[in-house]
Motif scaffolding. Structure first.
Motif, short mmCIF file in Angstrom:
data_model
loop_
_atom_site.label_atom_id
_atom_site.label_comp_id
_atom_site.label_asym_id
_atom_site.label_seq_id
_atom_site.Cartn_x
_atom_site.Cartn_y
_atom_site.Cartn_z
N GLN A 165 115.31 39.43 15.94
CA GLN A 165 114.11 40.21 16.21
C GLN A 165 112.95 39.60 15.44
O GLN A 165 113.07 39.29 14.26
N LEU A 166 111.84 39.44 16.14
CA LEU A 166 110.65 38.82 15.55
C LEU A 166 109.49 39.80 15.64
O LEU A 166 109.25 40.38 16.70
N VAL A 167 108.79 39.95 14.54
CA VAL A 167 107.65 40.87 14.50
C VAL A 167 106.44 40.13 13.94
O VAL A 167 106.46 39.70 12.78
N GLU A 168 105.41 40.02 14.77
CA GLU A 168 104.18 39.34 14.34
C GLU A 168 103.20 40.34 13.72
O GLU A 168 103.21 41.52 14.05
N CYS A 202 105.08 36.10 10.90
CA CYS A 202 106.17 36.52 11.78
C CYS A 202 107.40 36.73 10.91
O CYS A 202 107.84 35.80 10.23
N TYR A 251 102.16 34.60 20.04
CA TYR A 251 103.57 34.96 19.99
C TYR A 251 104.34 34.03 19.06
O TYR A 251 104.12 32.81 19.06
N GLY A 259 108.69 37.42 19.84
CA GLY A 259 108.10 38.65 19.35
C GLY A 259 107.24 39.29 20.42
O GLY A 259 107.11 38.76 21.53
#
Length: 124
Positions: free
Chosen positions: A3-6, A22, A95, A115
């Motif tokens: 899981q990627l969160v920017e 990120c 992204y 993300g």
């Protein structure tokens, strides 16, 4: 699964700077090539920058070379994009992406995880 969160997007005037971050969920983050892409309304997603697992190699789109810097901290499962001298044409949704490979590619379809994106708007 990764899981990627920017974070870090926003509105900035031309010539200004922003730093995108990120955060990745997976403890084997260091096994992945990390990339940044962007997509403006009505345009295809395009490559911005990528970094190898050990930070030894970095690659940039010609349009951002000399202005953007990609970096990563494997201990913190984080990749960053420092953006300086921003231009209105840099406006896009940015992204973060992860690719489980030793080979860097500029092709979005070859990245395994993405993300949700963070919006960057540069005013003139």
């Amino acid at each position: 699964q990764v899981q990627l969160v920017e974070s870090g997007g926003g509105l900035v005037q031309a010539g200004g700077s922003l730093r995108l971050s990120c955060a990745a969920s997976r403890r084997t983050f260091s096994n992945y090539i990390m990339g940044w892409f962007r997509q403006a309304p009505g345009k295809e997603r395009e490559f911005v920058a990528a970094i190898s697992w050990n930070s030894a190699n970095t690659y940039y789109a010609e349009s951002v070379k000399g202005r953007f810097t990609i970096s990563r901290d494997n201990a913190k499962n984080t990749v960053r994009l420092q953006m300086n001298s921003l231009k209105p044409e840099d406006t896009a949704n940015y992204y973060c992406a992860a690719r489980y490979s030793e080979t860097i590619t500029y092709t979005p379809a070859r990245y395994n995880y993405w993300g949700q994106g963070t919006q960057v708007t540069v005013s003139s």
